[in-house]
Structures are given as structure tokens and as C-alpha cells.
Design a protein around this motif. Structure first.
Motif, PDB file in Angstrom:
ATOM      1  N   ILE A  36      53.410 118.904  23.847  1.00 13.35           N
ATOM      2  CA  ILE A  36      52.099 118.815  24.482  1.00 13.35           C
ATOM      3  C   ILE A  36      52.257 119.215  25.937  1.00 13.35           C
ATOM      4  CG2 ILE A  36      50.117 117.341  24.988  1.00 13.35           C
ATOM      5  CD1 ILE A  36      51.139 115.429  22.810  1.00 13.35           C
ATOM      6  N   VAL A  37      51.511 120.205  26.372  1.00 10.03           N
ATOM      7  CA  VAL A  37      51.549 120.631  27.770  1.00 10.03           C
ATOM      8  C   VAL A  37      50.690 119.676  28.585  1.00 10.03           C
ATOM      9  CG1 VAL A  37      51.038 122.490  29.396  1.00 10.03           C
ATOM     10  CG2 VAL A  37      51.943 123.025  27.126  1.00 10.03           C
ATOM     11  N   ILE A  38      51.289 119.086  29.616  1.00  5.46           N
ATOM     12  CA  ILE A  38      50.595 118.070  30.413  1.00  5.46           C
ATOM     13  C   ILE A  38      50.675 118.427  31.895  1.00  5.46           C
ATOM     14  CG2 ILE A  38      51.047 116.276  28.701  1.00  5.46           C
ATOM     15  CD1 ILE A  38      53.261 115.216  30.529  1.00  5.46           C
ATOM     16  N   GLY A  39      49.941 117.667  32.696  1.00  2.75           N
ATOM     17  CA  GLY A  39      49.907 117.908  34.122  1.00  2.75           C
ATOM     18  C   GLY A  39      51.027 117.210  34.865  1.00  2.75           C
ATOM     19  N   ALA A  40      51.141 117.528  36.147  1.00  2.42           N
ATOM     20  CA  ALA A  40      52.249 117.023  36.954  1.00  2.42           C
ATOM     21  C   ALA A  40      52.184 115.510  37.150  1.00  2.42           C
ATOM     22  CB  ALA A  40      52.259 117.732  38.304  1.00  2.42           C
ATOM     23  N   PHE A  41      50.985 114.973  37.403  1.00  2.11           N
ATOM     24  CA  PHE A  41      50.865 113.535  37.651  1.00  2.11           C
ATOM     25  C   PHE A  41      51.284 112.742  36.412  1.00  2.11           C
ATOM     26  CE2 PHE A  41      48.398 109.633  37.113  1.00  2.11           C
ATOM     27  CZ  PHE A  41      48.829 108.916  38.222  1.00  2.11           C
ATOM     28  N   GLU A  42      50.787 113.156  35.242  1.00  2.00           N
ATOM     29  CA  GLU A  42      51.120 112.449  34.012  1.00  2.00           C
ATOM     30  C   GLU A  42      52.608 112.585  33.689  1.00  2.00           C
ATOM     31  OE1 GLU A  42      48.662 114.553  34.388  1.00  2.00           O
ATOM     32  OE2 GLU A  42      46.856 113.307  34.176  1.00  2.00           O
ATOM     33  N   ALA A  43      53.153 113.774  33.956  1.00  2.00           N
ATOM     34  CA  ALA A  43      54.585 113.983  33.726  1.00  2.00           C
ATOM     35  C   ALA A  43      55.409 113.054  34.603  1.00  2.00           C
ATOM     36  CB  ALA A  43      54.956 115.448  33.999  1.00  2.00           C
ATOM     37  N   VAL A  88      42.899 120.703  21.240  1.00  2.00           N
ATOM     38  CA  VAL A  88      42.892 119.476  22.030  1.00  2.00           C
ATOM     39  C   VAL A  88      43.355 118.302  21.173  1.00  2.00           C
ATOM     40  CG1 VAL A  88      41.505 117.904  23.431  1.00  2.00           C
ATOM     41  CG2 VAL A  88      40.990 120.355  23.418  1.00  2.00           C
ATOM     42  N   PHE A  89      44.352 117.566  21.677  1.00  2.00           N
ATOM     43  CA  PHE A  89      44.789 116.344  21.019  1.00  2.00           C
ATOM     44  C   PHE A  89      43.867 115.192  21.418  1.00  2.00           C
ATOM     45  CE2 PHE A  89      48.555 117.441  18.847  1.00  2.00           C
ATOM     46  CZ  PHE A  89      49.254 118.370  19.597  1.00  2.00           C
ATOM     47  N   TYR A  90      43.536 114.361  20.447  1.00  2.00           N
ATOM     48  CA  TYR A  90      42.764 113.146  20.704  1.00  2.00           C
ATOM     49  C   TYR A  90      43.619 111.950  20.316  1.00  2.00           C
ATOM     50  CZ  TYR A  90      38.649 116.142  21.086  1.00  2.00           C
ATOM     51  OH  TYR A  90      37.762 117.100  21.476  1.00  2.00           O
ATOM     52  N   ARG A 107      43.216 110.016  26.773  1.00  2.00           N
ATOM     53  CA  ARG A 107      43.964 111.268  26.762  1.00  2.00           C
ATOM     54  C   ARG A 107      45.370 110.959  26.269  1.00  2.00           C
ATOM     55  NH1 ARG A 107      44.092 114.430  32.135  1.00  2.00           N
ATOM     56  NH2 ARG A 107      45.038 112.477  32.817  1.00  2.00           N
ATOM     57  N   THR A 108      45.962 111.917  25.579  1.00  2.00           N
ATOM     58  CA  THR A 108      47.276 111.685  24.986  1.00  2.00           C
ATOM     59  C   THR A 108      48.327 111.360  26.039  1.00  2.00           C
ATOM     60  OG1 THR A 108      46.746 113.114  23.113  1.00  2.00           O
ATOM     61  CG2 THR A 108      49.071 112.707  23.548  1.00  2.00           C
ATOM     62  N   SER A 109      48.315 112.071  27.151  1.00  2.00           N
ATOM     63  CA  SER A 109      49.318 111.820  28.186  1.00  2.00           C
ATOM     64  C   SER A 109      49.163 110.419  28.775  1.00  2.00           C
ATOM     65  CB  SER A 109      49.217 112.875  29.295  1.00  2.00           C
ATOM     66  OG  SER A 109      47.897 112.929  29.801  1.00  2.00           O
ATOM     67  N   ASP A 110      47.929 109.975  28.996  1.00  2.00           N
ATOM     68  CA  ASP A 110      47.695 108.625  29.509  1.00  2.00           C
ATOM     69  C   ASP A 110      48.125 107.575  28.489  1.00  2.00           C
ATOM     70  OD1 ASP A 110      46.624 109.394  31.983  1.00  2.00           O
ATOM     71  OD2 ASP A 110      44.622 109.624  31.131  1.00  2.00           O
ATOM     72  N   ALA A 111      47.781 107.815  27.223  1.00  2.00           N
ATOM     73  CA  ALA A 111      48.123 106.862  26.170  1.00  2.00           C
ATOM     74  C   ALA A 111      49.634 106.688  26.056  1.00  2.00           C
ATOM     75  CB  ALA A 111      47.539 107.322  24.837  1.00  2.00           C
ATOM     76  N   ILE A 112      50.366 107.794  26.167  1.00  2.00           N
ATOM     77  CA  ILE A 112      51.823 107.717  26.047  1.00  2.00           C
ATOM     78  C   ILE A 112      52.435 107.062  27.281  1.00  2.00           C
ATOM     79  CG2 ILE A 112      53.925 109.129  25.954  1.00  2.00           C
ATOM     80  CD1 ILE A 112      52.376 111.007  24.064  1.00  2.00           C
ATOM     81  N   ALA A 113      51.898 107.365  28.461  1.00  2.00           N
ATOM     82  CA  ALA A 113      52.387 106.717  29.681  1.00  2.00           C
ATOM     83  C   ALA A 113      52.226 105.203  29.584  1.00  2.00           C
ATOM     84  CB  ALA A 113      51.639 107.257  30.898  1.00  2.00           C
ATOM     85  N   LEU A 114      51.133 104.758  28.985  1.00  2.00           N
ATOM     86  CA  LEU A 114      50.901 103.325  28.826  1.00  2.00           C
ATOM     87  C   LEU A 114      51.732 102.748  27.689  1.00  2.00           C
ATOM     88  CD1 LEU A 114      47.059 103.251  29.460  1.00  2.00           C
ATOM     89  CD2 LEU A 114      48.831 102.241  30.895  1.00  2.00           C
ATOM     90  N   ALA A 115      51.891 103.506  26.611  1.00  2.00           N
ATOM     91  CA  ALA A 115      52.712 103.027  25.487  1.00  2.00           C
ATOM     92  C   ALA A 115      54.124 102.706  25.960  1.00  2.00           C
ATOM     93  CB  ALA A 115      52.742 104.082  24.381  1.00  2.00           C
ATOM     94  N   GLY A 160      47.853 126.720  20.317  1.00  2.00           N
ATOM     95  CA  GLY A 160      46.809 126.283  21.231  1.00  2.00           C
ATOM     96  C   GLY A 160      46.791 124.792  21.422  1.00  2.00           C
ATOM     97  N   ILE A 161      47.947 124.177  21.702  1.00  2.00           N
ATOM     98  CA  ILE A 161      48.010 122.725  21.693  1.00  2.00           C
ATOM     99  C   ILE A 161      48.139 122.128  23.093  1.00  2.00           C
ATOM    100  CG2 ILE A 161      48.935 122.573  19.379  1.00  2.00           C
ATOM    101  CD1 ILE A 161      51.698 122.301  20.544  1.00  2.00           C
ATOM    102  N   GLU A 162      47.674 122.842  24.104  1.00  2.00           N
ATOM    103  CA  GLU A 162      47.670 122.249  25.426  1.00  2.00           C
ATOM    104  C   GLU A 162      46.672 121.103  25.453  1.00  2.00           C
ATOM    105  OE1 GLU A 162      47.158 125.396  24.814  1.00  2.00           O
ATOM    106  OE2 GLU A 162      48.488 126.653  26.008  1.00  2.00           O
ATOM    107  N   GLU A 163      46.956 120.107  26.273  1.00  2.00           N
ATOM    108  CA  GLU A 163      46.008 119.014  26.445  1.00  2.00           C
ATOM    109  C   GLU A 163      44.947 119.493  27.407  1.00  2.00           C
ATOM    110  OE1 GLU A 163      46.090 114.243  27.210  1.00  2.00           O
ATOM    111  OE2 GLU A 163      47.612 115.485  28.113  1.00  2.00           O
ATOM    112  N   SER A 164      43.718 119.560  26.977  1.00  2.00           N
ATOM    113  CA  SER A 164      42.681 120.304  27.683  1.00  2.00           C
ATOM    114  C   SER A 164      42.464 119.829  29.106  1.00  2.00           C
ATOM    115  CB  SER A 164      41.352 120.200  26.924  1.00  2.00           C
ATOM    116  OG  SER A 164      40.905 118.853  26.887  1.00  2.00           O
TER     117      SER A 164
END
Length: 207
Positions: A36-43, A88-90, A107-115, A160-164
Motif C-alpha cells: 500500500i502506497v502511503i504518505g510520509a506522515f503515516e509512514a 482504494v483500500f477501505y 484510512r488503512t494507514s491510520d488503522a494500521i498505525a493504531l493497530a 492501482g492500489i495506492e491509498e487515495s
């Protein structure tokens, strides 16, 4: 539909594509990876959670959410990446308080950061992994280098699996007049996050 448990393989950064990070999830009982392609803050937030020894001087947004949840006895039991539509992943977070479960969209990146902060397992459905999962043939000596991300990005273009919400350059292809129209629509829809990104792209053009 059967659930497939995922673990975090790691995060890679592209030396050739500014701001592009790939969060790579690995199925527990298999060899497929879900990138999943994510942004810098979430990374950054996910990386800090993975490195237990790193303690930021002040709580990041996801740390604040964890502190807030702890104070009010809210627990994230699990995260499920439940849908993939138009690239888009949900995801959903299954939360519990006073033995009552609630499902919260995220958002997937937020959900994983919290998981990671709640030590909650991460799952996806088999059909999503069948559609977007890939096999990466990685040289162990370069497994943690940018080569993983380049492979992921090239494969992601196909799926096409970038996180929108983290596609910062998605407006580069639009003309200036189209950007102004999109900005008006975003503001009218009260989608201020999108409006901010469109405004940033307009600002770069008008300098």
C-alpha cells in the motif's frame, strides 16, 4: 468470506519518487504481500510504532488517539481491510468499550498505525488478497532497500492500489482551470483535506 491475517513486513522509501512510501503487509500463512502506497506522515507514525525504542518527545496524532482511548477504556480489537474499490483500500477498526463492540471506518494507514499501538491483529479478506496480493522475489541482501519499493510501485501501477488520500501528485495532470473547478467542488462538498491538496498544487503553479 474468509479472513487472512497479515503482518507488517516493513516500510520502504523510494529514492526516485519523492514522498512515496510503501507499507508492505505479508500474509501469515503464505508468501503473498499486500503493498500500500502511503504518505510520509503515516509512514513515520507506523515506523515509530514498529521501533519500540523510539519515543517522540510529544505524542503524535496516533499516540494521542491511543492515550485518549486508554483514558476512556476503549480498545481496538482488530483491523480489517475489507474492501478494494477503484484502487482504494477501505478499512475498519473493531473497537470495544464495556463489552460493546463498534465498527469505525478508517484510512488503512491510520488503522494500521493504531493497530500497532493497541497490539491488534490486522486482517483482510481472501478475495482482496487474491486481487491485490503479489509475490515479490527479493534478494535478502537488498530486502530492506529501495528496490522493494520500486518493485511494489511498478506492480501497484498495474493494480492501482495506492491509498487515495495520500496520492499527493494526483492533481499534477490537471490544468490550472480544472484545478480551480475541482477546488470549488471540494469546498462545496466540505472535503477540506482534498481542497488543501488542490490548493497546494495551484500554489505551485502560480508561483
Amino acid at each position: 468470506m474468509s479472513l487472512v491475517k497479515l503482518t507488517i513486513k516493513g516500510i520502504s522509501y523510494s529514492q526516485t519518487q519523492n514522498g512515496a512510501y510503501a507499507l508492505i503487509l505479508n500474509e501469515v500463512d503464505g508468501d503473498r504481500k499486500l503493498p500500500i502506497v502511503i504518505g510520509a506522515f503515516e509512514a513515520q507514525s507506523i515506523a515509530i510504532a514498529l521501533e519500540k525504542e523510539i519515543k517522540p518527545p510529544r505524542p503524535l496524532t496516533h499516540d494521542l488517539f491511543k492515550n485518549f482511548s486508554d483514558r476512556f477504556d476503549i480498545v481496538i480489537k482488530q483491523v480489517i481491510i475489507h474492501k478494494l474499490v477503484d484502487g482504494v483500500f477501505y478499512s475498519s477498526m473493531i473497537c470495544e468499550r464495556d463489552k460493546i463492540e463498534e465498527i469505525i471506518d478508517a484510512r488503512t494507514s491510520d488503522a494500521i498505525a493504531l493497530a500497532l499501538r493497541f497490539n491488534a491483529p490486522i486482517f483482510t479478506y481472501k478475495n482482496i488478497l487474491d486481487k491485490a496480493g503479489i509475490f515479490l522475489k527479493v534478494n535478502p541482501e537488498t530486502e530492506n532497500s529501495e528496490h522493494i519499493l520500486e518493485d511494489v510501485l511498478s506492480t501497484s501501477d498495474a493494480f492501482g492500489i495506492e491509498e487515495s488520500n495520500d496520492s499527493k501528485n494526483s492533481y499534477a495532470k490537471h490544468s490550472l482551470s480544472e484545478l480551480h473547478e475541482l477546488l470549488t467542488i471540494a469546498v462545496n462538498d466540505e472535503d477540506y483535506e482534498k481542497a488543501a491538496k488542490i490548493r497546494d498544487e495551484i500554489s505551485k503553479r502560480e508561483v
